[in-house]
Design an enzyme around this catalytic site. Sequence first.
Site, PDB file in Angstrom:
ATOM      1  N   LYS A 192     -37.488  -3.872   0.243  1.00 46.43           N
ATOM      2  CA  LYS A 192     -37.923  -2.582   0.794  1.00 46.43           C
ATOM      3  C   LYS A 192     -39.274  -2.746   1.478  1.00 46.43           C
ATOM      4  CE  LYS A 192     -40.366   1.017  -0.178  1.00 46.43           C
ATOM      5  NZ  LYS A 192     -40.833   1.397   1.167  1.00 46.43           N
ATOM      6  N   GLU A 267     -48.805  -8.503  -6.801  1.00 45.70           N
ATOM      7  CA  GLU A 267     -49.989  -8.888  -6.016  1.00 45.70           C
ATOM      8  C   GLU A 267     -50.661  -7.588  -5.619  1.00 45.70           C
ATOM      9  OE1 GLU A 267     -50.978 -11.828  -5.586  1.00 45.70           O
ATOM     10  OE2 GLU A 267     -49.206 -13.086  -5.875  1.00 45.70           O
ATOM     11  N   CYS A 301     -55.729  -7.725   1.467  1.00 43.55           N
ATOM     12  CA  CYS A 301     -56.044  -7.599   0.037  1.00 43.55           C
ATOM     13  C   CYS A 301     -57.198  -8.508  -0.351  1.00 43.55           C
ATOM     14  CB  CYS A 301     -54.805  -7.909  -0.790  1.00 43.55           C
ATOM     15  SG  CYS A 301     -54.022  -9.433  -0.310  1.00 43.55           S
ATOM     16  N   GLU A 400     -61.920  -0.471  -3.349  1.00 42.94           N
ATOM     17  CA  GLU A 400     -61.243  -1.105  -2.225  1.00 42.94           C
ATOM     18  C   GLU A 400     -61.123  -0.090  -1.082  1.00 42.94           C
ATOM     19  OE1 GLU A 400     -57.003  -2.180  -2.535  1.00 42.94           O
ATOM     20  OE2 GLU A 400     -57.643  -4.104  -1.736  1.00 42.94           O
TER      21      GLU A 400
HETATM   22  P1  NAP Z   1     -48.641   0.968  -1.622  1.00 45.30           P
HETATM   23  O1  NAP Z   1     -48.664   2.415  -1.435  1.00 45.30           O
HETATM   24  O2  NAP Z   1     -48.867   0.407  -2.966  1.00 45.30           O
HETATM   25  O3  NAP Z   1     -47.214   0.507  -1.036  1.00 45.30           O
HETATM   26  C1  NAP Z   1     -46.683  -0.771  -1.156  1.00 45.30           C
HETATM   27  C2  NAP Z   1     -45.173  -0.655  -1.185  1.00 45.30           C
HETATM   28  O4  NAP Z   1     -44.759   0.030  -2.377  1.00 45.30           O
HETATM   29  C3  NAP Z   1     -44.594   0.147  -0.032  1.00 45.30           C
HETATM   30  O5  NAP Z   1     -43.360  -0.418   0.345  1.00 45.30           O
HETATM   31  C4  NAP Z   1     -44.411   1.513  -0.666  1.00 45.30           C
HETATM   32  O6  NAP Z   1     -43.514   2.363  -0.021  1.00 45.30           O
HETATM   33  C5  NAP Z   1     -43.930   1.135  -2.031  1.00 45.30           C
HETATM   34  N1  NAP Z   1     -44.058   2.197  -3.024  1.00 45.30           N
HETATM   35  C6  NAP Z   1     -44.872   3.295  -2.999  1.00 45.30           C
HETATM   36  N2  NAP Z   1     -44.692   4.022  -4.110  1.00 45.30           N
HETATM   37  C7  NAP Z   1     -43.744   3.409  -4.845  1.00 45.30           C
HETATM   38  C8  NAP Z   1     -43.129   3.681  -6.111  1.00 45.30           C
HETATM   39  N3  NAP Z   1     -43.440   4.748  -6.828  1.00 45.30           N
HETATM   40  N4  NAP Z   1     -42.218   2.810  -6.564  1.00 45.30           N
HETATM   41  C9  NAP Z   1     -41.886   1.719  -5.867  1.00 45.30           C
HETATM   42  N5  NAP Z   1     -42.424   1.412  -4.678  1.00 45.30           N
HETATM   43  C10 NAP Z   1     -43.349   2.252  -4.169  1.00 45.30           C
HETATM   44  O7  NAP Z   1     -49.673   0.222  -0.744  1.00 45.30           O
HETATM   45  P2  NAP Z   1     -49.862   0.334   0.813  1.00 45.30           P
HETATM   46  O8  NAP Z   1     -50.253   1.722   1.102  1.00 45.30           O
HETATM   47  O9  NAP Z   1     -48.670  -0.211   1.476  1.00 45.30           O
HETATM   48  O10 NAP Z   1     -51.055  -0.751   1.069  1.00 45.30           O
HETATM   49  C11 NAP Z   1     -52.406  -0.554   0.693  1.00 45.30           C
HETATM   50  C12 NAP Z   1     -52.724  -1.168  -0.656  1.00 45.30           C
HETATM   51  O11 NAP Z   1     -51.958  -2.347  -0.916  1.00 45.30           O
HETATM   52  C13 NAP Z   1     -54.156  -1.607  -0.799  1.00 45.30           C
HETATM   53  O12 NAP Z   1     -54.713  -1.012  -1.937  1.00 45.30           O
HETATM   54  C14 NAP Z   1     -54.124  -3.123  -0.960  1.00 45.30           C
HETATM   55  O13 NAP Z   1     -55.040  -3.619  -1.868  1.00 45.30           O
HETATM   56  C15 NAP Z   1     -52.778  -3.411  -1.435  1.00 45.30           C
HETATM   57  N6  NAP Z   1     -52.310  -4.711  -0.923  1.00 45.30           N
HETATM   58  C16 NAP Z   1     -52.375  -5.806  -1.737  1.00 45.30           C
HETATM   59  C17 NAP Z   1     -51.956  -7.040  -1.275  1.00 45.30           C
HETATM   60  C18 NAP Z   1     -51.984  -8.278  -2.143  1.00 45.30           C
HETATM   61  O14 NAP Z   1     -51.507  -9.320  -1.741  1.00 45.30           O
HETATM   62  N7  NAP Z   1     -52.531  -8.222  -3.338  1.00 45.30           N
HETATM   63  C19 NAP Z   1     -51.448  -7.156   0.006  1.00 45.30           C
HETATM   64  C20 NAP Z   1     -51.396  -6.021   0.800  1.00 45.30           C
HETATM   65  C21 NAP Z   1     -51.827  -4.809   0.319  1.00 45.30           C
HETATM   66  P3  NAP Z   1     -44.105   3.390   1.062  1.00 45.30           P
HETATM   67  O15 NAP Z   1     -44.403   2.546   2.229  1.00 45.30           O
HETATM   68  O16 NAP Z   1     -43.025   4.357   1.315  1.00 45.30           O
HETATM   69  O17 NAP Z   1     -45.317   4.030   0.467  1.00 45.30           O
END
Ligand code: NAP
Length: 497
Positions: A192, A267, A301, A400
């Site tokens: 997804k 991650e 990240c 962050e």
């Molecule tokens: P996010 O909201 O956590 O979303 C990541 C993924 O999870 C998306 O595909 C999202 O779908 C999905 N998701 C959201 N709610 C969910 C739920 N309840 N159950 C299952 N899946 C769900 O993060 P983001 O907005 O994409 O990115 C920003 C954040 O990601 C930042 O805080 C950053 O630190 C973190 N990040 C970490 C890394 C790493 O390698 N550690 C890499 C990139 C980003 P939707 O798109 O529909 O919300």
Amino acid sequence: MAIMDIFSDVQQFLSEPKKLFIGGEWVEPSSGEYFPVENPATGQNFAQVSMAVEADVDRAVAAARNAQEGAWAKVQPAERSRLMIRLAELIEADAENLGQIISLENGKPYTNAYKGEVVITANIIRYFAGWPSKIEGSTIPVSPRGGEPMLNYTLREPVGVCALIVPWNFPLSMCAWKLGPVLATGCTAVLKPAEQTPLVALRLAELIQKAGIPAGVVNVLTGFGDRAGAPLSAHDDVDKIAFTGSTGVGRMIAKAAAGNMKKVSLELGGKSPNIILPDADIVRAAKGSADGIFYNQGQVCTAASRLYVHESVLDQTLEELRKHAAAHLVGPGLDPANTMGPLVSREQHGIVKGYVDRALNEGAELICGGKAPAHLEGGYFMEPTVFLDRQEQACIAREEIFGPVVTVMSWSDVDELVHRANNTPFGLAAGVWTNNLKQAHTIAAKLKAGSVWINCWNVVDPASPFGGYKQSGWGREMGKNVIDAYTETKSVFVDLS
Ligand code: NAP
Ligand code: MG
């Protein structure tokens, strides 16, 4: 310079509403609903994709299970390698289209999409293509109580159906980080992508199909976190979940996974400390530090978001940072002149702007940036921004941001510095700039972070483990470590008496 024309293959790819990829076929979403994909450089919608819901999750998991226990289980390791190399070749052949799709939906400069994602994705798939024939068990000299002769060996088996949930900041390479080990170990997947960047994952699915990877091995569900991600992470027939994204959603996934005790790797976020020692080559350190925070508009990240500079070199470092910020050309990623694109969405722009405003209220000193560039309208642009926070009190020193905002702080005592650097709930990455060998390795050993970079930043290699301490995650991706995360080990005892 002018905005690139959209390639004809990309135009064709975008011309119809995109379907879901389930069981090797392109199918309508059971909701009958579609949602738009927005170009963050213009705020205009330019494509429609399917809204997957729970019924689609059920269909996709069933297809993945079917492949896991059927066609894919019969494919020999050497053939898995061949299919993966074929996929890497197809990614390379489609590199320009993939790069343009990434730039359109994520906003990043085309060159960064091409070099920083497409080329890297092909490399990751190639690296993992070497693994299938090398995932070995062992024979173990056991000591049975009765003294009977006993053979004991281990088998490494695919963990099974994997849910892969990825974010929008590296929409293609994040898929590869997870699909590489899935394919290498003989697992199957339901992927997804993030709602902001679903298109490149669908393009990748076309290439997976073209490579001849059997139907159902990889399924792609575009949709939202609550309607598709949540039922996928809670699904009883999913054996493992691999997630990259925010720490908040990571926590929800860990809870959802507890229902059937699926394996979990996470991650998550970071607030990585980047340390400049007084003896460092300041010109090089400042350049590396600027790249460490401004690359990908700071939506990384491992962004080098907390910069600790020795007080004796603070002024020089700030001057250099100001220069690097000013040198960036901010604008649409499809204009080859630009070095920074927009943030991914209006929401992300609002979050970053909110942090800038709070930092100003909290007394942080703005060195440069802090606004949307005046000449750009419609898109979600943000200038490269440098703050000095003398007291280390502002929220931007702790939380962050996920934007091009660095918080500079000065230090004088090295022991206190290490304490400050580690004083965060995150532990993804850290860095040290110095020419003092002893200090470099001593500090590297003390930093609580999954990656430590000395005189460099953001170096990631498919052969080397990547992941977080503390609230930055569970487990490691890449390298031989990740093979463990996608396999079960079975211990077989044979009584030879
Ligand atoms: P996010 O909201 O956590 O979303 C990541 C993924 O999870 C998306 O595909 C999202 O779908 C999905 N998701 C959201 N709610 C969910 C739920 N309840 N159950 C299952 N899946 C769900 O993060 P983001 O907005 O994409 O990115 C920003 C954040 O990601 C930042 O805080 C950053 O630190 C973190 N990040 C970490 C890394 C790493 O390698 N550690 C890499 C990139 C980003 P939707 O798109 O529909 O919300
Ligand atoms: Mg989200």
